[in-house]
Design a protein around this motif. Structure first.
Motif, PDB file in Angstrom:
ATOM      1  N   PHE A 188       7.621   1.079 -13.977  1.00 51.84           N
ATOM      2  CA  PHE A 188       7.334   2.109 -12.983  1.00 51.84           C
ATOM      3  C   PHE A 188       7.628   3.505 -13.543  1.00 51.84           C
ATOM      4  O   PHE A 188       8.553   3.688 -14.347  1.00 51.84           O
ATOM      5  CB  PHE A 188       8.152   1.881 -11.714  1.00 51.84           C
ATOM      6  CG  PHE A 188       7.976   0.503 -11.119  1.00 51.84           C
ATOM      7  CD1 PHE A 188       6.722  -0.109 -11.110  1.00 51.84           C
ATOM      8  CD2 PHE A 188       9.053  -0.189 -10.594  1.00 51.84           C
ATOM      9  CE1 PHE A 188       6.552  -1.380 -10.574  1.00 51.84           C
ATOM     10  CE2 PHE A 188       8.898  -1.459 -10.055  1.00 51.84           C
ATOM     11  CZ  PHE A 188       7.644  -2.058 -10.040  1.00 51.84           C
ATOM     12  N   VAL A 189       6.851   4.475 -13.083  1.00 47.65           N
ATOM     13  CA  VAL A 189       6.959   5.856 -13.548  1.00 47.65           C
ATOM     14  C   VAL A 189       7.170   6.776 -12.348  1.00 47.65           C
ATOM     15  O   VAL A 189       6.416   6.717 -11.370  1.00 47.65           O
ATOM     16  CB  VAL A 189       5.691   6.287 -14.309  1.00 47.65           C
ATOM     17  CG1 VAL A 189       5.831   7.725 -14.816  1.00 47.65           C
ATOM     18  CG2 VAL A 189       5.403   5.330 -15.468  1.00 47.65           C
ATOM     19  N   ASP A 190       8.193   7.600 -12.406  1.00 49.29           N
ATOM     20  CA  ASP A 190       8.426   8.617 -11.379  1.00 49.29           C
ATOM     21  C   ASP A 190       7.704   9.881 -11.819  1.00 49.29           C
ATOM     22  O   ASP A 190       8.067  10.516 -12.812  1.00 49.29           O
ATOM     23  CB  ASP A 190       9.928   8.880 -11.225  1.00 49.29           C
ATOM     24  CG  ASP A 190      10.261   9.696  -9.981  1.00 49.29           C
ATOM     25  OD1 ASP A 190       9.401  10.480  -9.545  1.00 49.29           O
ATOM     26  OD2 ASP A 190      11.384   9.552  -9.460  1.00 49.29           O
ATOM     27  N   SER A 191       6.666  10.268 -11.078  1.00 44.45           N
ATOM     28  CA  SER A 191       5.786  11.342 -11.535  1.00 44.45           C
ATOM     29  C   SER A 191       6.333  12.746 -11.281  1.00 44.45           C
ATOM     30  O   SER A 191       5.804  13.723 -11.822  1.00 44.45           O
ATOM     31  CB  SER A 191       4.412  11.212 -10.875  1.00 44.45           C
ATOM     32  OG  SER A 191       4.528  11.170  -9.470  1.00 44.45           O
ATOM     33  N   HIS A 192       7.391  12.847 -10.471  1.00 47.75           N
ATOM     34  CA  HIS A 192       7.999  14.171 -10.259  1.00 47.75           C
ATOM     35  C   HIS A 192       9.402  13.984  -9.713  1.00 47.75           C
ATOM     36  O   HIS A 192       9.587  13.432  -8.621  1.00 47.75           O
ATOM     37  CB  HIS A 192       7.178  15.008  -9.275  1.00 47.75           C
ATOM     38  CG  HIS A 192       7.864  16.284  -8.883  1.00 47.75           C
ATOM     39  ND1 HIS A 192       7.884  17.392  -9.699  1.00 47.75           N
ATOM     40  CD2 HIS A 192       8.585  16.628  -7.785  1.00 47.75           C
ATOM     41  CE1 HIS A 192       8.576  18.365  -9.111  1.00 47.75           C
ATOM     42  NE2 HIS A 192       9.027  17.910  -7.950  1.00 47.75           N
ATOM     43  N   TRP A 199      15.968  -1.298 -11.559  1.00 46.86           N
ATOM     44  CA  TRP A 199      14.991  -1.258 -10.466  1.00 46.86           C
ATOM     45  C   TRP A 199      13.567  -1.137 -10.994  1.00 46.86           C
ATOM     46  O   TRP A 199      12.631  -0.989 -10.202  1.00 46.86           O
ATOM     47  CB  TRP A 199      15.295  -0.099  -9.530  1.00 46.86           C
ATOM     48  CG  TRP A 199      16.609  -0.214  -8.829  1.00 46.86           C
ATOM     49  CD1 TRP A 199      17.772   0.431  -9.139  1.00 46.86           C
ATOM     50  CD2 TRP A 199      16.918  -1.045  -7.701  1.00 46.86           C
ATOM     51  NE1 TRP A 199      18.782   0.075  -8.279  1.00 46.86           N
ATOM     52  CE2 TRP A 199      18.291  -0.833  -7.372  1.00 46.86           C
ATOM     53  CE3 TRP A 199      16.175  -1.935  -6.919  1.00 46.86           C
ATOM     54  CZ2 TRP A 199      18.909  -1.491  -6.315  1.00 46.86           C
ATOM     55  CZ3 TRP A 199      16.797  -2.584  -5.863  1.00 46.86           C
ATOM     56  CH2 TRP A 199      18.150  -2.360  -5.575  1.00 46.86           C
ATOM     57  N   GLY A 200      13.396  -1.158 -12.310  1.00 51.05           N
ATOM     58  CA  GLY A 200      12.057  -1.177 -12.889  1.00 51.05           C
ATOM     59  C   GLY A 200      11.503   0.157 -13.307  1.00 51.05           C
ATOM     60  O   GLY A 200      10.393   0.235 -13.844  1.00 51.05           O
ATOM     61  N   THR A 201      12.226   1.260 -13.084  1.00 50.88           N
ATOM     62  CA  THR A 201      11.758   2.576 -13.520  1.00 50.88           C
ATOM     63  C   THR A 201      12.059   2.734 -14.999  1.00 50.88           C
ATOM     64  O   THR A 201      13.209   2.711 -15.412  1.00 50.88           O
ATOM     65  CB  THR A 201      12.433   3.707 -12.729  1.00 50.88           C
ATOM     66  OG1 THR A 201      12.113   3.569 -11.343  1.00 50.88           O
ATOM     67  CG2 THR A 201      11.955   5.066 -13.215  1.00 50.88           C
ATOM     68  N   VAL A 237      -1.374  -0.872  -6.565  1.00 51.02           N
ATOM     69  CA  VAL A 237      -0.006  -0.375  -6.628  1.00 51.02           C
ATOM     70  C   VAL A 237       0.367   0.017  -8.052  1.00 51.02           C
ATOM     71  O   VAL A 237       0.960   1.078  -8.295  1.00 51.02           O
ATOM     72  CB  VAL A 237       0.978  -1.421  -6.061  1.00 51.02           C
ATOM     73  CG1 VAL A 237       2.420  -1.012  -6.343  1.00 51.02           C
ATOM     74  CG2 VAL A 237       0.759  -1.591  -4.559  1.00 51.02           C
ATOM     75  N   SER A 238       0.035  -0.822  -9.016  1.00 48.69           N
ATOM     76  CA  SER A 238       0.378  -0.511 -10.412  1.00 48.69           C
ATOM     77  C   SER A 238      -0.363   0.714 -10.912  1.00 48.69           C
ATOM     78  O   SER A 238       0.137   1.462 -11.762  1.00 48.69           O
ATOM     79  CB  SER A 238       0.079  -1.713 -11.310  1.00 48.69           C
ATOM     80  OG  SER A 238       1.022  -2.735 -11.091  1.00 48.69           O
TER      81      SER A 238
END
Length: 555
Positions: free
Chosen positions: A68-72, A92-94, A298-299
């Motif tokens: 998972f990627v947090d974009s901001h 948590w997968g980030t 979702v992905s």
């Protein structure tokens, strides 16, 4: 699923994931397949008759999805340094974040940005950074760094960790074509430029898009989403500790049949304690799945799209040649059984880290010793209050009439960079603290001290103690400090490890709520945004009570 040649089928792999439901986030397809990983890279996706590997994981019945990627987001809002933050979110997968360190840079300028980049190198997650665009956020308040100019940005442009320009909050400067803002936008021409469009009308949005500002993370309803979507902007679905927008925005995407390639997920500001309770980007992933989005959709939003937006090649998908950032989970993302980062299996026990890092930061919290007399409401202030909106960063401007509101608190903003000693005070509705006060040096974006209480004596005690510990959070009651949590790194971050930080933050949250603070708000993040003059309607700056909607001080 992309078909690859069989050249790699019989090679030895570091890790072999067999029989999983593998998501291709670009195409949106899910295929039962095996995945081979060698030297941190995905080297095979498909069906293999036989192979050898150092580690074999049977993924039968599991989803195999890109990390998972947090974009901001702002790592400073977790209140720990990047290495500790990475340990908190990896289980948590980030695996990747796009960080905007404008909190640090507002306090410490270019030196703070260099420190931040150095600290990100110590993190197990991938941290890509956007250069803060608006330091200070406005010309109406006092920050520590002064102006962070286009000229000061130039040395950072060649750094491979820099992927764009951070959120452009000074929307008036964009519309007016202000020269310094134009210089910053020109520097990043052709690279991602983040937006911040809270409260904008259509003309302002058009100006943003014209100057290449390509995304927004401030939407909270259908109207805002559709306006930006139809102008071609990428929209970040935010779910942090205070701003809870994911439900409404995901429903909008679903109900209007919008193209998911225009959306990604972000947290913006999320405390460690909230992450420990509900997860990180995984929390939004679960919400989307519950609403009926497919794993392919979702992905795309959780992994592929942000990597595409920020030109991160070979990331955000499960294909041959991509970085091996992978999450193995159940169909609902309720049970993440394995996280692989750069081809290495993450030991989930890192979340129990208690290591303490060295603290070598100067005290950036500087102001005179305060007394109760510093928190007296002026005649103007007595008539104008800030009202908190539960679950939002928005506020309301309330004109007070003869006891219309009970349980009013006092809100104060104190200049803390040692520049002018400004103090501004106003009534506060909706915080509801009783018999005490809480003070913090975390107050977006200039990070002056902000304090809320029901009496001036406790407010003075809390603020003075905050100065002594170099910033953080302090709770005072009955004339005494009853708890504190120090953030000595620029008054924003703690050198502590995960467990110690979570324990401290959670303890203070509990004590503040015991003093009557509204249970429907995050007591600290909500407070920290009450001095940010780029979100409607009204904010308390060190220079006075500011009407964001009409761009003037209330006098």
């Amino acid at each position: 699923m992309t078909n690859y040649s069989s050249d790699n089928r019989n090679k030895a792999f570091s890790i072999w994931l067999k029989n999983g439901n593998v998501v291709d986030a670009e195409s949106g397809t899910v295929t039962k397949a095996d995945v081979g990983i060698t030297d941190g890279v995905i080297t095979f996706v498909g069906a293999a008759d036989r192979t050898t590997a150092d580690v074999v994981i049977d993924c039968a019945g599991k989803m195999v999805v890109p990390g998972f990627v947090d974009s901001h987001m702002h790592i400073e809002s977790s209140m720990v340094l990047p290495a500790t933050f990475g340990k908190a979110v990896l289980p948590w997968g980030t695996t990747t974040v796009i960080a905007d360190p404008h909190e640090l840079v507002n306090v410490g300028g270019a030196d703070a940005l260099r420190l931040f980049l150095d600290e990100t190198d110590k993190a197990q997650i991938s941290v890509f950074t956007v250069v803060p665009s608006c330091v200070p956020a406005t010309c109406f308040e006092t920050n520590g760094a002064g102006h962070f100019t286009a000229e000061q940005m130039k040395p950072f442009l060649s750094d491979e960790r820099i992927v764009g320009l951070g959120e452009v909050m000074s929307f008036g400067d964009v519309v007016a074509g202000e020269s310094e803002m134009m210089a910053k936008l020109s520097l990043f021409d052709g690279r991602p430029i983040d937006g911040h469009t809270a409260g904008m009308d259509e003309a302002m949005l058009d100006a943003y898009v014209e100057y290449g500002i390509s995304n927004d993370h401030e939407c909270y309803d259908d109207e805002g989403v559709l306006a930006r979507y139809h102008k071609g902007m990428n929209i970040y679905i935010r779910e942090g500790s205070a701003a809870r927008n994911a439900d409404a925005l995901l429903h909008c995407v679903k109900e209007h049949g919008l193209d998911v390639s225009k959306f990604s997920f972000c947290t913006d500001d999320k405390h460690l304690s909230t992450i420990a309770q509900e997860g990180h980007i995984s929390h939004i992933v679960r919400k989307a799945l519950e609403m009926g989005f497919t794993w392919g959709e979702v992905s795309k939003m959780a992994s592929f799209n942000p990597c595409r937006y920020y030109h991160l090649a070979q990331r955000g998908n499960i294909r041959e040649g991509y970085v091996a950032d992978i999450v193995i989970t159940d169909a609902t993302c309720s049970d993440i059984s394995c996280v692989i980062k750069d081809g290495k299996i993450i030991d989930k026990s890192i979340i129990n880290d208690t290591n303490v890092m060295q603290n070598g930061y100067p005290n950036t919290v500087k102001f005179k010793t305060l007394t109760a007399s510093d928190f007296v409401l002026s005649a103007v202030a007595q008539r104008n209050a800030i009202k908190i909106v539960d679950g939002q960063l928005l506020t309301e401007h309330v004109t007070l009439d003869n006891g219309e509101y009970k349980d009013l608190n006092i809100l104060a903003t104190v200049e803390r960079h040692g520049k002018n000693g400004n103090i501004a005070v106003c009534p506060l509705i909706g915080y509801n603290i009783k018999g005490g006060a809480v003070a913090t040096s975390v107050a977006h974006d200039s990070h002056n001290v902000i304090c809320a209480g029901d009496n001036a004596e406790d407010m003075a005690v809390a603020c003075n103690r905050l100065r002594d510990i170099g910033g953080g959070y302090v709770i005072a009651s009955d004339g005494e400090v009853i708890d504190e949590f120090a953030l000595p790194c620029y008054g924003l971050m703690s050198p502590l490890g995960i467990n110690d930080a979570i324990t401290g933050i959670s303890r203070l949250e509990h004590k503040v709520h015991e003093l009557g603070v509204n249970q429907n708000i995050d007591p600290f993040i909500t407070l920290s945004f009450l001095a940010l003059p780029v979100i409607p309607q009204i904010r308390l700056l060190d220079t006075g009570l500011y009407d964001v909607q009409h761009a003037h001080f209330i006098k």
